[in-house]
Design an enzyme around this catalytic site. Structure first.
Site, PDB file in Angstrom:
ATOM      1  CB  ILE A  52     -40.368  33.559  -0.833  1.00 51.96           C
ATOM      2  CG1 ILE A  52     -38.856  33.405  -0.657  1.00 51.96           C
ATOM      3  CG2 ILE A  52     -40.825  34.955  -0.362  1.00 51.96           C
ATOM      4  CD1 ILE A  52     -38.256  32.190  -1.292  1.00 51.96           C
ATOM      5  CD  GLN A  65     -51.953  41.264  -0.960  1.00 49.38           C
ATOM      6  OE1 GLN A  65     -51.203  40.386  -1.339  1.00 49.38           O
ATOM      7  NE2 GLN A  65     -53.112  41.520  -1.554  1.00 49.38           N
ATOM      8  CE  LYS A 120     -41.671  43.825  -4.793  1.00 48.24           C
ATOM      9  NZ  LYS A 120     -40.927  42.569  -4.721  1.00 48.24           N
ATOM     10  CG  ASN A 128     -30.549  38.726  -7.913  1.00 49.20           C
ATOM     11  OD1 ASN A 128     -31.053  39.692  -8.494  1.00 49.20           O
ATOM     12  ND2 ASN A 128     -29.381  38.808  -7.315  1.00 49.20           N
ATOM     13  CB  CYS A 129     -34.364  34.235 -10.452  1.00 44.37           C
ATOM     14  SG  CYS A 129     -34.191  35.441 -11.736  1.00 44.37           S
ATOM     15  N   PRO A 156     -45.410  39.998 -15.602  1.00 43.59           N
ATOM     16  CG  PRO A 156     -46.597  38.081 -15.023  1.00 43.59           C
ATOM     17  CD  PRO A 156     -46.777  39.536 -15.287  1.00 43.59           C
TER      18      PRO A 156
END
Ligand code: NAP
Length: 316
Positions: A17, A85, A131, A151-152, A257
């Site tokens: 991303i 990370q 997070k 989001n996704c 996942p």
């Protein structure tokens, strides 16, 4: 005018991303820096980003001196580091405290809104808790922040759910397939992230990318794909309980996942809460300037000009 534009440093800018954010940052005219490991395995992407105008800064995530000197060159910091990370971002926070000049930090969130969703399976909760630890450290250090819930990743999950690159007759459906999820195209996530990173309105706020046009259930997504391709698929349902069992029995990190799939596509955690209070919904706030690619348009891209097949290592 580059001289009036915030200088932006990205961690993880060569990643899945992050590269979209780097391209968007350059496109929007920001002097753009990418902090990358000395022996990164993404040298081809880094070369490409450099040819677009990115400045590559080589350094380890635990090199405090290097971090501080890189931070002193810029105004805004975005981390798109990968999940393993996430806690290395504490080093970035320590360096931001010392550098003292950073106007905004966006940590590596870019998924579900971790402070708003509840009742997820334990492996996903542990993932979100890491997070959240980073968010609390940012607030404790009084660093101006923006938290992005993207989001996704749209192409990533269209690929995962529909397998458009395969000549498949069957599509796997998780649970009943009726819960709605938000799918946003990666290029848009890049642009909107840079937009919020430099927008005073978004300072010390959560920004959620949840356009109405991008909320869809698995069954609706399959029906849309059938309409566009003229094909029909048999649906193989994976019962919710099977996902719960797998999340309890698979070793870490393989249990993550499956727990995310359960939360997002069976329970609908990206769409089941109201956006209110101080939170910003990006498609509303920037509606006069930007537009999210709709899911229809995203499927058209897959049909006519497919993006490179996303690396799906985490979800294989
Ligand atoms: P990624 O591609 O796996 O990695 C990002 C970058 O991290 C790499 O390009 C690498 O940059 C850097 N890195 C630093 N230390 C590393 C190490 N020891 N090993 C490997 N890479 C290292 O990341 P991503 O998948 O884009 O994930 C970024 C964020 O998005 C995460 O917060 C993740 O949870 C989230 N995410 C969200 C979704 C969604 O659907 N919403 C899906 C996937 C991920 P250099 O090589 O240049 O150093």
């Amino acid at each position: 005018m580059a001289e009036n534009k915030s200088k932006i440093l990205l961690f993880g800018g060569s990643g899945y991303i992050g590269r979209h954010m780097v391209r968007a940052s350059i496109k929007l005219g920001h002097p753009t820096y990418v902090y990358s490991r000395p022996h990164s395995d993404h040298s081809q992407v880094l070369n490409e980003l450099q040819s677009f105008g990115a400045i590559i800064v080589k350094g380890q995530l635990d090199d405090h001196v290097k971090l501080v000197s890189a931070l002193r060159e810029v105004d805004v910091v975005i981390s798109a580091l990968a999940y393993p990370q996430v806690l290395d971002q504490i080093n970035i926070i320590e360096a931001i405290k010392v550098a003292g000049n950073i106007k905004r930090f966006l940590p590596s969130d870019f998924g579900c809104e971790e402070d708003r969703i509840i009742s997820v399976l334990p492996p996903f909760q542990a993932f979100l808790d890491k997070k959240k630890r980073v968010r609390r450290a940012i607030e404790e250090a009084n660093i101006p922040y923006t938290y992005v819930s993207a989001n996704c990743f749209g192409a990533y999950f269209v690929n995962y759910l529909l397998r458009p690159y395969e000549q498949n007759q069957e599509i796997t459906v998780y649970g009943t397939g009726e819960a709605k999820a938000v799918l946003n195209y990666e290029e848009d996530i890049g642009i909107y992230t840079i937009k919020v990173a430099t927008d005073p309105k978004a300072c010390n706020r959560v920004v959620i990318f949840r356009p109405r046009t991008n909320m869809i259930s698995q069954l609706e997504l399959i029906a849309l794909w059938e309409k566009k391709t003229g094909r029909s698929f048999s649906k193989i349902h994976v019962p919710e309980q099977e996902l719960v069992t797998l999340s309890n029995t698979l070793p870490d990190p393989l249990n993550i996942p499956v727990s995310i799939i359960h939360s997002v596509f069976v329970k609908g955690v990206t769409t089941d809460f109201e956006i209110g209070g101080d939170d910003i919904e990006a498609s509303v706030v920037y509606r006069d300037q930007l537009k999210f690619t709709t899911i229809e348009e995203l499927l058209d891209i897959f049909l006519h000009d497919p993006p490179p097949k996303p690396a799906l290592a985490a979800f294989e």
